[in-house]
Motif scaffolding. Sequence first.
Motif, PDB file in Angstrom:
ATOM      1  N   HIS A 244       0.808  -1.224   0.000  1.00 43.90           N
ATOM      2  CA  HIS A 244       0.000   0.000   0.000  1.00 43.90           C
ATOM      3  C   HIS A 244       0.841   1.273   0.000  1.00 43.90           C
ATOM      4  O   HIS A 244       0.419   2.290  -0.529  1.00 43.90           O
ATOM      5  CB  HIS A 244      -0.914   0.044   1.231  1.00 43.90           C
ATOM      6  CG  HIS A 244      -1.655  -1.238   1.449  1.00 43.90           C
ATOM      7  ND1 HIS A 244      -2.372  -1.859   0.457  1.00 43.90           N
ATOM      8  CD2 HIS A 244      -1.764  -2.024   2.544  1.00 43.90           C
ATOM      9  CE1 HIS A 244      -2.898  -2.968   0.933  1.00 43.90           C
ATOM     10  NE2 HIS A 244      -2.550  -3.096   2.190  1.00 43.90           N
ATOM     11  N   HIS A 245       1.993   1.237   0.630  1.00 50.23           N
ATOM     12  CA  HIS A 245       2.799   2.456   0.737  1.00 50.23           C
ATOM     13  C   HIS A 245       3.835   2.466  -0.368  1.00 50.23           C
ATOM     14  O   HIS A 245       4.800   1.699  -0.331  1.00 50.23           O
ATOM     15  CB  HIS A 245       3.488   2.525   2.108  1.00 50.23           C
ATOM     16  CG  HIS A 245       2.535   2.426   3.260  1.00 50.23           C
ATOM     17  ND1 HIS A 245       1.417   3.219   3.359  1.00 50.23           N
ATOM     18  CD2 HIS A 245       2.526   1.622   4.346  1.00 50.23           C
ATOM     19  CE1 HIS A 245       0.756   2.913   4.467  1.00 50.23           C
ATOM     20  NE2 HIS A 245       1.404   1.944   5.084  1.00 50.23           N
ATOM     21  N   CYS A 246       3.650   3.350  -1.315  1.00 52.78           N
ATOM     22  CA  CYS A 246       4.501   3.291  -2.505  1.00 52.78           C
ATOM     23  C   CYS A 246       5.918   3.758  -2.252  1.00 52.78           C
ATOM     24  O   CYS A 246       6.755   3.683  -3.139  1.00 52.78           O
ATOM     25  CB  CYS A 246       3.868   4.076  -3.648  1.00 52.78           C
ATOM     26  SG  CYS A 246       3.539   5.783  -3.229  1.00 52.78           S
ATOM     27  N   ASN A 247       6.203   4.263  -1.049  1.00 54.30           N
ATOM     28  CA  ASN A 247       7.555   4.703  -0.756  1.00 54.30           C
ATOM     29  C   ASN A 247       8.354   3.652   0.009  1.00 54.30           C
ATOM     30  O   ASN A 247       9.536   3.830   0.260  1.00 54.30           O
ATOM     31  CB  ASN A 247       7.507   5.985   0.074  1.00 54.30           C
ATOM     32  CG  ASN A 247       6.677   5.766   1.335  1.00 54.30           C
ATOM     33  OD1 ASN A 247       5.451   5.643   1.277  1.00 54.30           O
ATOM     34  ND2 ASN A 247       7.323   5.679   2.473  1.00 54.30           N
ATOM     35  N   THR A 248       7.727   2.567   0.374  1.00 52.52           N
ATOM     36  CA  THR A 248       8.353   1.591   1.263  1.00 52.52           C
ATOM     37  C   THR A 248       8.620   0.284   0.547  1.00 52.52           C
ATOM     38  O   THR A 248       7.775  -0.214  -0.202  1.00 52.52           O
ATOM     39  CB  THR A 248       7.425   1.299   2.464  1.00 52.52           C
ATOM     40  OG1 THR A 248       7.121   2.524   3.116  1.00 52.52           O
ATOM     41  CG2 THR A 248       8.102   0.355   3.454  1.00 52.52           C
ATOM     42  N   PHE A 249       9.807  -0.273   0.784  1.00 49.73           N
ATOM     43  CA  PHE A 249      10.096  -1.600   0.258  1.00 49.73           C
ATOM     44  C   PHE A 249      11.018  -2.318   1.227  1.00 49.73           C
ATOM     45  O   PHE A 249      11.609  -1.707   2.118  1.00 49.73           O
ATOM     46  CB  PHE A 249      10.719  -1.524  -1.141  1.00 49.73           C
ATOM     47  CG  PHE A 249      12.075  -0.875  -1.198  1.00 49.73           C
ATOM     48  CD1 PHE A 249      12.190   0.504  -1.354  1.00 49.73           C
ATOM     49  CD2 PHE A 249      13.231  -1.639  -1.117  1.00 49.73           C
ATOM     50  CE1 PHE A 249      13.438   1.110  -1.422  1.00 49.73           C
ATOM     51  CE2 PHE A 249      14.482  -1.035  -1.185  1.00 49.73           C
ATOM     52  CZ  PHE A 249      14.587   0.328  -1.332  1.00 49.73           C
ATOM     53  N   VAL A 250      11.123  -3.619   1.074  1.00 48.39           N
ATOM     54  CA  VAL A 250      12.051  -4.402   1.876  1.00 48.39           C
ATOM     55  C   VAL A 250      12.976  -5.180   0.947  1.00 48.39           C
ATOM     56  O   VAL A 250      12.609  -5.490  -0.194  1.00 48.39           O
ATOM     57  CB  VAL A 250      11.331  -5.430   2.796  1.00 48.39           C
ATOM     58  CG1 VAL A 250      10.568  -4.725   3.890  1.00 48.39           C
ATOM     59  CG2 VAL A 250      10.461  -6.376   2.013  1.00 48.39           C
ATOM     60  N   TYR A 251      14.160  -5.476   1.453  1.00 44.98           N
ATOM     61  CA  TYR A 251      15.015  -6.426   0.753  1.00 44.98           C
ATOM     62  C   TYR A 251      15.706  -7.320   1.771  1.00 44.98           C
ATOM     63  O   TYR A 251      16.029  -6.890   2.883  1.00 44.98           O
ATOM     64  CB  TYR A 251      16.003  -5.754  -0.199  1.00 44.98           C
ATOM     65  CG  TYR A 251      17.107  -4.931   0.406  1.00 44.98           C
ATOM     66  CD1 TYR A 251      16.934  -3.569   0.647  1.00 44.98           C
ATOM     67  CD2 TYR A 251      18.348  -5.494   0.690  1.00 44.98           C
ATOM     68  CE1 TYR A 251      17.960  -2.808   1.169  1.00 44.98           C
ATOM     69  CE2 TYR A 251      19.381  -4.731   1.212  1.00 44.98           C
ATOM     70  CZ  TYR A 251      19.186  -3.383   1.447  1.00 44.98           C
ATOM     71  OH  TYR A 251      20.203  -2.619   1.963  1.00 44.98           O
ATOM     72  N   SER A 252      15.921  -8.546   1.360  1.00 40.89           N
ATOM     73  CA  SER A 252      16.512  -9.539   2.246  1.00 40.89           C
ATOM     74  C   SER A 252      17.928  -9.840   1.780  1.00 40.89           C
ATOM     75  O   SER A 252      18.297  -9.530   0.648  1.00 40.89           O
ATOM     76  CB  SER A 252      15.693 -10.827   2.221  1.00 40.89           C
ATOM     77  OG  SER A 252      15.641 -11.332   0.907  1.00 40.89           O
TER      78      SER A 252
END
Lengths: 314, 450
Positions: B240-248
Motif C-alpha cells: 500500500h505504501h509506494c515509498n516503502t520496500f524491503v530487501y533480504s
Amino acid sequence: MLGKGGKRKFDEHEDGLEGKVVSPTDGPSKVSYTLQRQTIFNISLMKLYNHRPLTEPSLQKTVLINNMLRRIQEELKQEGSLRPMFVAASQPADPLSDNFREAQPAFSHLASPPLLPADFVSTMPLESCLTPASLLEDDTFCTSPAVQHDGPTKPPPPALQPVKDSFSSALDEIEELCPAPTSAEAVAAESAADDSKAQPGESNIHKPEGLPESRTAESKLMDPLPGNFEITASTGFLTDLTLDDILFADIDTSMYDFDPCTSATGAASKMAPVSADELLKTLAPYSSQPVTPNQPFKMDLTELDHIMEVLVGS
Amino acid sequence: APGRPGLVTGMDACGSQAAVTYIVFVFSLPADIISTVEFNHTGELLATGDKGGRVVIFQREQESKNQPHRRGEYNVYSTFQSHEPEFDYLKSLEIEEKINKIRWLPQQNAAYFLLSTNDKTVKLWKVSERDKRPEGYNLKDEDGRLRDPSMITVLRVPVLRPMDLMVEATPRRVFANAHTYHINSISVNSDYETYMSADDLRINLWNFEITNQSFNIVDIKPANMEELTEVITAAEFHPHHCNTFVYSSSKGTIRLCDMRTAALCDRHAKFFEEPEDPSNRSFFSEIISSISDVKFSHSGRYIMTRDYLTVKVWDLNMENRPIETYQVHDYLRSKLCSLYENDCIFDKFECVWNGSDSVIMTGSYNNFFRMFDRNTKRDVTLEASRENSKPRAILKPRKVCVGGKRRKDEISVDSLDFSKKILHTAWHPSENIIAVAATNNLYIFQDKVN
C-alpha cells in the motif's frame, strides 16, 4: 542425491560431521571437529574451483562458499596451525586478511553502515537526485554523486586525478599493456581506497590480478568499461594460499591468454595484445603475492630458475 | 470429523489432521522446468515461466450453464516466448533465458499486462484478445496478397467480422542493460507507475514508460569486491505504501527502506534480524540463514521470510525477532553437510500468503509442500504427485519419519528424493486455489465446494 543408503560413513556414524558444532576444545571430539572442518573446507574449495559453468556462477553461492572458507581459515589462524595451505605468507597477506577482519565486523554491525566508503556517503547530499543505474557501471560511483545535477540527463564521467605514487605509476605501466578502462577503474578504486583509509595497496594489487580472468569480468554496459574486473571474491582468498600443491597444477591456461580486443568497447586506445608473461613481469615487482591466473607460469619460472641453477651452478 | 472438505483453515476442532478434498488439475509443460508461478490480482489468470524462457498463461473458466461442473477450471490461455538465450561476449558466458520472476500489473483496460524477467532483462508484455478482424480490403485479398489495381472495379469499406478468439502477446517494453548481476526479484509498486528490479548487489527503480533509464535505489557493492560478504536475495514493495520496500540478504537480515528519506536507500529505516541460537550453531549456520524469499502480507502489516529450514513471520513494528517461526523440514538439520555437498543447501524456496493472511505455504523436497495455519497453529504436508492427483481426489497428508519406527505411509528421511523439489507455489488472491510447480508439472489444487 541423498537417500539410498548412506554411502558416506560420516553421515551415519559421525555425530561430529553433521549438524552441530563440537567445540574445538573438547578433548576426544576435537579430532572429529577438525575432520569435519577439513572436509567442509575441501568441499568448499572443490565447489569454487572445479565448477566450469557455461553461464555465470551464482554470486550468492560464491559469496557463501567464500565466507565459509574464510571462517575456517580464521579459525585455523587463531588456533595457530601453520600448515602451508594457510600460511599468511609475509606482509601483503596480513594486511589483506586484516582487511577482511575489518570488513566483516564492519558489515555485520547491526547499525549496518553502508559498504561504500564512509566519506563518500557523507559527501552525498541528501537532495541529490537518484543515481541513474547506467552510471553504476562506471565503477566511479565514488565521484559520480558529486557530479550529478539533474536526474534524467546522464552526467559525463568525471575526470579523475591520478594520485602519483608508486602504485599508480605501476598501474600506468599496466595500462600501457592493458585496456584503458581497467586503469580508470583501478585509479578510481585507488582514490576510493585512499579516502577510505584502507591500505591503498591491497585494492590496487588485486585489480591487476583480475585482468586476465576474462571469464568472470564485470561488463560495463553503456559507458567505457571498467575492464576485466575480477568479481569472484575467491580471488582474494586465493592470494592467501601459497599454491604449491595439486590444486592448480592442471589449470587450463589457454583461457588466460586473453585477447583485449574482446573486452573493452570504444575508448580503449591503448590496447595491445598482452601475454600473461608480460603481465607477470610487470606485476612481479609490485606484488609479492603470486598472481592467481599466472600462478602456473610463476611456478614454471621458479622451476626453470631452479633447473638453471642446477645445470649451470653447483 | 475427518474427511470434511476444506483447506487447512477448515481443519476440525478436535485436532486430528483432516483429510482434505481437492479438485486437482495437472498440466505438464513439455520439456521445461517451471521456474515461476504467479496469479494475477483477480485470480482469473495464472502465469508460469520456465527455464526455456517461455510464459504460459492459464485462464479460469467462467461459470457456464452448459457445463456447470467445469466452473473454475483453469485452461491454457496463451503461450509465448518471453526471453531468448543470449551470449555475453565480454565474459564469454551465456545469459540464460530462464524466467526468474513474473509479476502482473493490475488490470486497467481490456488487456492484461505482466512483467517477466530473466537474469538481465525485464520485459513488459501485453496480452490481449482479438475476436474480430477487418475484412474487405480493396487493395489486398483475404490472404493478404496484393490485388492487381486494374482489376478493381468497385470500392468497398472494410468491415469488422467476428473470428475465432485469438490471444496475442506483444512485448511493449524492454528494460535492459541496467543490471550487472543476476536479477532475482521484480516488484510492481502500488502507484502502478513504477517498479523495481533487484540483483545480487543493487536495486533499481523503473518507470514503466521509460526503458532507457532506471534509478539506483540500493547499492551494496563494496569498493573492493574482495570485501563482499553479503548479497541481496529478494526485494518487494509494500502493498500500500509506494515509498516503502524491503530487501533480504544472504546473511538472514531484512532491511525496510523508505524512498522518501534519500535517493539512495543504503541506510535502512528498519533492520530485521534474529539473534543466532547458540545451541544450533554449525558451520552451515550462515548458509541456512540466507533468506530465499520475502513477501509482504496482503495487509501490509507483516513480512514473511523463507530460509533453508524455516518460514518466519515478522511484525513490521518489531525488528529484533520474528513473531512466528515455522519448521519446514527440520529433519534436514542433521544432513546439512551432504546437502552442502550436493548443492541442495542453496535451493531457493519461495513462500506465499493466502488471501486472508491466515495460512502460509512453502515447498520442500520429495514434491512435498507445507501449509501452516497461523491461527490454529496446525500444519500439513501434502504431496504434488501424479498418483495422488486424480480429479476430486482426497489429498492425504504426508509425514516424514525422523527416526525410530517408521509407520506405514510415512517416509523416512533417507528415502526423500532431493531432485524433486517444490520451489515455486502460488495462492489465489481470494479463494482456496493453489498452484504448485513440481519440475515440469503444474498442479492446481482447488478446494471442493459441496
